[in-house]
Enzyme design. Structure first.
Site, PDB file in Angstrom:
ATOM      1  N   LYS A   1      18.164 -25.783 -30.100  1.00 36.65           N
ATOM      2  CA  LYS A   1      17.665 -24.822 -31.090  1.00 36.65           C
ATOM      3  C   LYS A   1      17.148 -25.589 -32.297  1.00 36.65           C
ATOM      4  CE  LYS A   1      19.332 -21.363 -34.432  1.00 36.65           C
ATOM      5  NZ  LYS A   1      20.454 -20.517 -34.890  1.00 36.65           N
TER       6      LYS A   1
ATOM      7  N   ASP B   1      16.216 -20.863 -41.530  1.00 39.21           N
ATOM      8  CA  ASP B   1      16.594 -19.529 -41.090  1.00 39.21           C
ATOM      9  C   ASP B   1      17.027 -18.725 -42.305  1.00 39.21           C
ATOM     10  OD1 ASP B   1      17.498 -17.275 -39.853  1.00 39.21           O
ATOM     11  OD2 ASP B   1      19.302 -18.206 -38.984  1.00 39.21           O
TER      12      ASP B   1
ATOM     13  N   LYS C   1      19.561 -13.121 -45.295  1.00 39.20           N
ATOM     14  CA  LYS C   1      20.888 -13.654 -45.609  1.00 39.20           C
ATOM     15  C   LYS C   1      21.132 -13.607 -47.118  1.00 39.20           C
ATOM     16  CE  LYS C   1      20.878 -17.266 -41.995  1.00 39.20           C
ATOM     17  NZ  LYS C   1      22.057 -16.958 -41.176  1.00 39.20           N
TER      18      LYS C   1
ATOM     19  N   ASP D   1      19.670 -25.610 -39.429  1.00 35.04           N
ATOM     20  CA  ASP D   1      19.701 -24.740 -38.255  1.00 35.04           C
ATOM     21  C   ASP D   1      18.895 -25.328 -37.079  1.00 35.04           C
ATOM     22  OD1 ASP D   1      20.845 -22.485 -37.150  1.00 35.04           O
ATOM     23  OD2 ASP D   1      19.215 -21.139 -37.735  1.00 35.04           O
TER      24      ASP D   1
ATOM     25  N   ASP E   1      18.513 -11.753 -37.775  1.00 36.57           N
ATOM     26  CA  ASP E   1      19.182 -13.033 -38.068  1.00 36.57           C
ATOM     27  C   ASP E   1      19.794 -13.645 -36.804  1.00 36.57           C
ATOM     28  OD1 ASP E   1      20.042 -15.157 -39.546  1.00 36.57           O
ATOM     29  OD2 ASP E   1      21.680 -14.094 -40.557  1.00 36.57           O
TER      30      ASP E   1
ATOM     31  N   GLU F   1      18.313 -14.926 -34.315  1.00 36.34           N
ATOM     32  CA  GLU F   1      17.026 -15.406 -33.813  1.00 36.34           C
ATOM     33  C   GLU F   1      17.164 -16.618 -32.893  1.00 36.34           C
ATOM     34  OE1 GLU F   1      18.351 -16.416 -36.585  1.00 36.34           O
ATOM     35  OE2 GLU F   1      18.178 -18.541 -36.119  1.00 36.34           O
TER      36      GLU F   1
ATOM     37  N   ARG G   1      19.135 -17.301 -30.404  1.00 33.28           N
ATOM     38  CA  ARG G   1      19.255 -16.984 -28.969  1.00 33.28           C
ATOM     39  C   ARG G   1      17.910 -16.550 -28.395  1.00 33.28           C
ATOM     40  NH1 ARG G   1      23.760 -12.610 -30.277  1.00 33.28           N
ATOM     41  NH2 ARG G   1      24.067 -14.184 -31.894  1.00 33.28           N
TER      42      ARG G   1
END
Ligand code: MN
Ligand code: MN
Length: 521
Positions: free
Chosen positions: A289, A294, A301, A312, A371, A373, A375
Site C-alpha cells: 500500500k 491519506d 480525518k 501511509d 477513509d 481507501e 483496501r
C-alpha cells in the site's frame, strides 16, 4: 561506514573504542530490579573473553565493574579510559542480559549501542567483540552485528540546514576468534541495510515531495542501481487496466498528484546446473500500500489523526526496500513487487460515501467510508498481480487499520492468513530479525459485516474487528488464487522514539523479515 572482520587479540588493536558484550551472570538474576541485587562491593567475575584485556589493564576493568555495580544487565554500559595502557583509547562493556535469552536481535542491539556510544565519544574507529557463548553461530552473528551497526548510523537530515550530526564512525571492526570468511555475511548485512535505509527515507519524506510520481521515479532509480526491472503504469495505464477502485481513491488528488502503479521484477540468473533449469524458481509476489498521503477523503480525518499520514505508504516502501536487498543478495527465487502509489485527497472530484465502485476484478463495492481507501488500492493491485503472475506465495503489506494497533499495540504487526505454516514462518523469521508479528484470526463469521444490499461488498464493517474485516475484504480479491498473507503494519511502520538501531521516524519495518522469508539463511 566501513565494515571489517579482523582476527587476533582485540586488546592489541589500535582503535578509539573497544567494545565487549557481557551477559548477566547467573547469580545476578535480580539485576533487572525484580529480586535480589548483587553485593555492590563483591567484585563481579568478568567472562573469559575479557580476562586478557582486564589483565592488560592491571585489573582496572573488573575493579570498575565491581564499584559501578556493572552486572551485565540488558542495556547496562560501562566505559573505561585506558590512558594508553593498551592500544584502544576506551573500553566499553555492554550488558546483554541473561545468556539464555540471547537471540540474533540481541547482537543487533549490542552493535547499535556500540555505534551510538562511539558517536557520542566522536570515535572514528570502533572494534566490537562478539560474545563467545556456546550456540553463537559465527556467520549469522556477524551479519546481525553488522546490520545493527549499519542501521544505527541512519539519519534523515536532508532538510536540516544546521545541527546536522553525521556519524563519526568511519570504520567498524568485528573481532573474530579465528581467521574466518565472513564476507558473505557482511555483504548481506550491507544489502539489508541499503533496503531498510531506502524504506526509511521514503517513509520519512513528506507527502509534499513524495508524490506517487516521485515514488515511481525512486523505484525506477532503485531498480537501475540494484539491478531489477521496473515498469510504471501511469493514470492512462491504470485506466486501461480498469482499476476502478484506485481511480476513485486517486480522483480528488489526480489533477495535481496522479496515481502510479509500479511493478518491480527480480528474476534469478539462469541456472547453470543441469536439471535445475527444468524446475522453475519459486515465485513470491509482494504488494504494498503506497498512500503517499491519506487525509481520509470526504470522511476527513481530524487534525491529530492526519498529522503523520505521510507514512501511509510504508507497505510499498517495505516492498521496494526488500526488492533492493534481494537484487543485491541474488537468491534463486523470483520476486515481483507491486506498489499502489496514490494520494487520498479532497476536492470536487473526490469519491463520495455511498458511491459504488467497480473494481478491476469486477466486484462492485459500496463505499461507506472514504477513509478505508487502502483496501481499495490493494484490492485492485492484488487482482492485477494475480492476473499477471502465478506466484507460489503472495504477501501484501499495508498500514491498513488503527484497529490492528488497538489490538496489538504500536510495535507489533498483524498477520492474517489461512496457512498455519506460513503464519509460523513469518512470526519466527520476524523474531530473528527484530520485527514482531502476531497472528490474528481471519474469522469468516465477520464477512457478513461487509454485505451490502446494493453492491457485492461494502468497504468497511463495524468498529469491532476492524483489522479482520479489512483482511477479509482483501481476501475477496485474492479469491483463492494464491497462498496469501496480509501484514497490517500500521503500528510498527514508525517509531515514536529512538531505539538501539532504529531512530525515531520511519522504521523500514518488514524489509528484513521479507528478505528472510524469501532467502532463509
Ligand atoms: Mn484512510
Ligand atoms: Mn490509509
Amino acid at each position: 561506514m566501513k565494515l571489517l572482520a579482523v582476527s587476533g587479540a582485540p586488546e592489541a588493536r589500535s582503535t578509539d573504542l573497544l567494545a565487549y558484550a557481557v551477559f548477566a551472570a547467573a547469580d545476578t538474576k535480580g539485576a533487572k530490579g525484580t529480586a535480589k541485587k548483587p553485593a555492590a562491593n563483591k567484585p563481579k567475575t568478568l567472562p573469559p573473553s575479557l580476562h586478557a584485556v582486564d589483565a592488560a589493564l592491571s585489573g582496572l576493568l573488573s575493579e570498575v565493574a565491581a564499584s559501578e555495580g556493572f552486572t551485565g544487565a540488558a542495556g547496562q554500559t560501562l566505559a573505561v579510559h585506558t590512558h594508553g595502557r593498551i592500544a584502544a583509547a576506551r573500553v566499553l562493556l555492554v550488558g546483554l542480559g541473561s545468556a539464555d535469552k540471547l537471540g540474533p536481535d540481541t547482537l543487533r542491539r549490542f552493535a547499535g549501542i556500540v555505534v551510538k556510544h562511539a558517536e557520542k565519544a566522536k570515535a572514528k574507529k570502533a572494534l566490537i567483540v562478539l560474545p563467545d557463548e556456546e550456540g553463537v553461530r559465527l556467520e549469522p552473528s556477524v551479519q546481525c552485528a553488522a546490520e545493527g551497526a549499519l542501521l544505527a548510523t541512519y539519519r534523515f537530515d536532508k532538510y536540516l540546514t544546521k545541527d546536522k550530526t553525521t556519524s563519526s564512525v568511519e570504520v567498524l571492526e568485528i573481532a573474530l576468534a579465528s581467521r574466518s570468511k565472513v564476507d558473505d555475511a557482511l555483504a548481506r548485512a550491507r544489502a539489508v541495510a541499503e533496503g531498510v535505509f531506502l524504506a526509511r527515507d521514503l517513509v520519512n519524506e513528506p507527502a509534499g515531495s513524495l508524490t506517487p510520481i516521485e515514488f515511481a521515479k525512486r523505484a525506477v532509480d532503485a531498480g537501475r542501481a540494484a539491478g531489477f526491472k521496473v515498469v510504471v503504469l501511469d493514470e492512462k495505464g491504470i485506466a486501461k487496466e480498469r482499476m476502478g477502485m484506485i481511480q476513485a481513491v486517486a480522483a480528488a488528488a489526480a489533477p495535481y498528484t496522479p496515481p502510479r502503479v509500479v511493478r518491480l521484477e527480480y528474476r534469478p540468473a539462469a541456472r547453470a546446473k543441469k536439471g535445475a533449469a527444468k524446475k522453475a524458481a519459486k515465485h513470491v509476489v509482494l504488494v504494498g500500500k503506497g498512500l503517499t498521503f491519506d487525509c481520509g477523503g470526504l470522511d476527513i480525518k481530524p487534525a491529530d489523526g492526519m498529522l503523520d499520514m505521510k507514512v501511509d505508504m510504508s507497505g510499498a516502501a517495505a516492498v521496494l526496500g526488500a526488492l533492493v536487498a534481494i537484487a543485491r543478495i541474488k537468491p534463486d527465487v523470483a520476486v515481483t513487487g507491486y506498489l499502489g502509489c496514490v494520494e487520498n485527497g479532497i476536492g470536487g472530484n473526490a469519491y463520495h460515501p455511498g458511491d459504488i465502485l467497480k473494481s478491476r476484478k469486477g466486484l462492485t463495492v459500496e463505499i461507506n467510508n472514504t477513509d478505508a481507501e487502502g483496501r481499495l488500492v490493494l484490492g485492485d493491485c492484488i487482482d492485477l498481480a494475480l492476473s499477471e503472475q502465478q506466484p507460489d506465495l503472495l504477501i501484501d503489506l499495508a498500514t491498513l487499520t488503527g484497529a490492528c494497533m488497538v489490538a496489538l499495540g504500536p510495535s507489533t504487526a498483524g498477520v492474517f492468513t489461512d496457512d498455519d505454516a506460513l503464519a509460523e514462518d513469518i512470526k519466527r523469521i520476524g523474531k530473528r530479525n527484530g520485527e514482531d508479528f502476531w497472528r490474528l484470526p481471519l474469522n469468516e463469521d465477520l464477512l457478513g459485516q461487509l454485505k451490502s444490499p446494493i453492491a457485492d461488498l461494502k468497504n468497511t464493517g463495524l468498529r469491532y474487528g476492524g483489522a479482520i474485516t479489512a483482511a477479509l475484504f482483501l481476501k475477496q480479491f485474492v479469491d483463492g488464487r494464491a497462498t496469501w498473507a496480509h501484514l497490517d503494519i500500521a503500528g510498527p511502520a514508525t517509531c515514536e522514539k529512538d531505539g538501539e538501531y532504529t531512530p525515531r521516524g520511519g522504521a523500514g519495518f518488514a524489509v528484513r523479515t521479507l528478505v528472510g522469508l524469501i532467502d532463509p539463511t
